[in-house]
Design a protein around this motif. Structure first.
Motif, PDB file in Angstrom:
ATOM      1  N   PRO A 192       0.829  -1.202   0.000  1.00  0.00           N
ATOM      2  CA  PRO A 192       0.000   0.000   0.000  1.00  0.00           C
ATOM      3  C   PRO A 192       0.871   1.262   0.000  1.00  0.00           C
ATOM      4  CG  PRO A 192       0.008  -1.015   2.190  1.00  0.00           C
ATOM      5  CD  PRO A 192       0.872  -1.864   1.319  1.00  0.00           C
ATOM      6  N   TYR A 193       0.490   2.218  -0.822  1.00  0.00           N
ATOM      7  CA  TYR A 193       1.268   3.452  -0.895  1.00  0.00           C
ATOM      8  C   TYR A 193       0.368   4.610  -1.295  1.00  0.00           C
ATOM      9  CZ  TYR A 193       0.947   2.617  -5.906  1.00  0.00           C
ATOM     10  OH  TYR A 193       0.479   2.402  -7.179  1.00  0.00           O
ATOM     11  N   ARG A 194       0.898   5.809  -1.114  1.00  0.00           N
ATOM     12  CA  ARG A 194       0.170   6.983  -1.563  1.00  0.00           C
ATOM     13  C   ARG A 194       1.125   7.817  -2.399  1.00  0.00           C
ATOM     14  NH1 ARG A 194      -0.886  12.069   0.586  1.00  0.00           N
ATOM     15  NH2 ARG A 194       0.027  11.672   2.625  1.00  0.00           N
ATOM     16  N   VAL A 195       0.686   8.206  -3.580  1.00  0.00           N
ATOM     17  CA  VAL A 195       1.523   9.066  -4.402  1.00  0.00           C
ATOM     18  C   VAL A 195       1.410  10.478  -3.850  1.00  0.00           C
ATOM     19  CG1 VAL A 195       1.907  10.033  -6.691  1.00  0.00           C
ATOM     20  CG2 VAL A 195       1.222   7.631  -6.450  1.00  0.00           C
ATOM     21  N   ASP A 196       2.545  11.045  -3.469  1.00  0.00           N
ATOM     22  CA  ASP A 196       2.552  12.399  -2.926  1.00  0.00           C
ATOM     23  C   ASP A 196       3.301  13.288  -3.901  1.00  0.00           C
ATOM     24  OD1 ASP A 196       2.874  14.762  -1.650  1.00  0.00           O
ATOM     25  OD2 ASP A 196       3.757  13.946   0.174  1.00  0.00           O
ATOM     26  N   PRO A 197       2.549  14.053  -4.702  1.00  0.00           N
ATOM     27  CA  PRO A 197       3.203  14.847  -5.750  1.00  0.00           C
ATOM     28  C   PRO A 197       4.156  15.888  -5.190  1.00  0.00           C
ATOM     29  CG  PRO A 197       0.808  15.204  -5.718  1.00  0.00           C
ATOM     30  CD  PRO A 197       1.111  14.268  -4.615  1.00  0.00           C
TER      31      PRO A 197
END
Length: 422
Positions: free
Chosen positions: A249-254
RNA sequence: GUGGGUGUAGCUCAGUUGGUUAGAGCGUCUGACUGUGGCUCAGAAGGUCGCGGGUUCGAAACCCGUCACUCACCCCA
């Protein structure tokens, strides 16, 4: 307590029982990384200054204001390592790396940065890190990230949040930086001092600013991803697909922009809520690092985790520090003869593998018994003139107080039989 | 580098609007009929009140300075 014996600002003594936590985490790291084919590499904590200046980038905050740099006796500029990657790359380059060869190493040890200390941040801090050098593939980046999460899991931290982003390649950057500058130019007057400086030195960093007044301009900024070339976009998409495939699980953090210049493509960070203001537990990414005297970068992917922060996170989750184990045996000696004889017996028992403490100063029996209790001895061996004359040792089990006379020659075997059975 | 907080016994901390020999808990040491721990009881040791100056008849306390630690900003692990 402020005494003249305090260690230097931002450094600390690590003693029992806390040091057991350190050893635990270090051992977990060694065991786990070797399962992924990584071998340990120990590099010097001090290097020629240009290893870091060239490696990290001379415009980075670390290089500009945080390094412990000084001249050695020969007038050379040397620096206490502020991070691990540059030294590891130097060592690998020194050993020689064939075209197409892959090298996987991990390291752990102290790093030094001349910052103001705070919770989870010291001037001498400790990292455990890994580097997979020589190849570039989305699958490798993803495996590296997965290994980091696996490691955190092994040390009892399962609730970190993984953030990922891409910085593109060196080829993408001039155009992207230009686009960012173009966006920020009309807002410049309303931005904070730091941002105005970053505008000149490192536009990327402006995305990272936490000042209230800058947020609006930042929200309106183009996402880094949109500024990258097609190849970089494809690479990042592939990394994300690999992570999905690994069920990570991950979150793309621009807005994730890491502080060192050597990163390209994938960057990532794991943050944790139990750390106070310094919430980054570990960070890393893919990089192209230049060594002094070389125009060809060394490429790899890796991460570093802060030991102090791992321990803070563990503490916040109630992961108990392993207590200092008690002694197996305490030797109580009454009189000079017994005192001398017990040193010999103690040596014998230690050779047999037992944890043994023996009285050395000849205090009262009560004091010695108290001492035995304090070190949580499981057995107390009592000897005075009576026992010496009879050739026995009085063995007392501290748990139930039962005392058994044992022939002097058989004490070791007697104890081993009982202690090993639990 | 910039701000806030805190410095009293080995440790964690009390110390009332300035007022006699500065306290507690924990820890340490000693003792409670001869050679027996934990629990209890009695006692002891241990403090330049961070340091320097000032105000005051009198300062641990108030003021100034300084140092240290700590938290936060910045940045990062």
């Amino acid at each position: 307590m402020a005494s003249q014996w305090e260690p230097l600002l931002g450094t600390a003594d690590i003693a029992e029982p806390e040091v057991r936590e350190w050893v635990f985490v270090e051992n977990q790291a060694r065991a786990l990384f070797s399962r992924y084919g990584y071998g340990e590499l120990r590099t010097p904590v001090i290097e020629r200054t240009d290893v870091f200046v060239r490696g990290l980038g001379d415009e980075t905050d670390v290089v500009k204001k945080e390094m412990y740099t000084f001249e050695d006796r020969g007038g050379r500029s040397v620096t206490l390592r502020p991070e691990g990657t540059a030294g590891v790359m130097r060592a690998i380059a020194n050993q020689g790396l064939a075209e197409g060869e892959e090298r996987r190493v991990f390291y752990m040890g102290p790093m030094f940065r001349g910052e103001r200390p705070a919770a989870g941040r010291r001037r001498q801090f400790h990292q455990v890190g890994v580097e997979a050098v020589g190849r570039a593939a989305p699958l490798l980046d993803a495996e590296c990230i997965a290994m980091l999460l696996h490691f955190l899991e092994e040390v009892g931290i399962a609730d970190g949040e993984l953030l990922v982003n891409s910085r593109g390649t060196a080829d993408d950057r001039p155009a992207a930086a230009a686009a960012l500058k173009e966006h920020f130019t009309p807002h410049l007057a309303g931005l904070c001092e730091d941002c105005r400086r970053r505008f000149e030195t490192n536009v990327w960093r402006m995305l990272d600013c936490k000042v209230e007044g800058c947020q609006e301009a930042i929200r309106g900024a183009p996402a880094i991803m949109d500024l990258l070339g097609a190849e970089s976009k494809a690479y990042f998409a592939a990394v994300c697909a690999c992570l999905d495939g690994l069920k990570v699980p991950y979150r793309v953090d621009p807005r994730l922009v890491r502080g060192l210049d050597y990163y390209e493509h994938t960057v990532f960070e794991v943050v944790h809520s139990g750390l106070g203001a310094q919430n980054a537990l570990a960070g890393g990414g893919r990089y192209a690092l230049f060594l002094p005297g070389s125009d060809r970068p060394v490429r790899g992917v890796g991460f570093a985790a802060g030991l102090e922060r791992l321990l803070l996170a563990r503490a916040s989750l109630g992961q108990a520090a392993a207590g200092t184990p008690g002694m197996d045996v305490f030797l109580v000696s009454l009189g000079e003869r017994a005192l001398a004889a017990s040193q010999l017996l103690a040596a014998e028992l230690r050779h047999a593998g037992l944890r043994v403490l023996a009285e050395t100063t000849g205090r009262s029996m009560k004091a010695q018994m108290r001492a035995a209790d304090r070190v949580r001895a499981r057995y107390t061996l009592i000897r005075g003139d009576n026992e010496l004359d009879g050739g026995t040792v009085l063995c007392k089990a501290m748990a139930d107080g039962v005392q058994t006379p044992v022939a002097a020659g058989e004490v070791a075997a007697w104890l081993l039989a009982r202690l090993m059975s639990g």
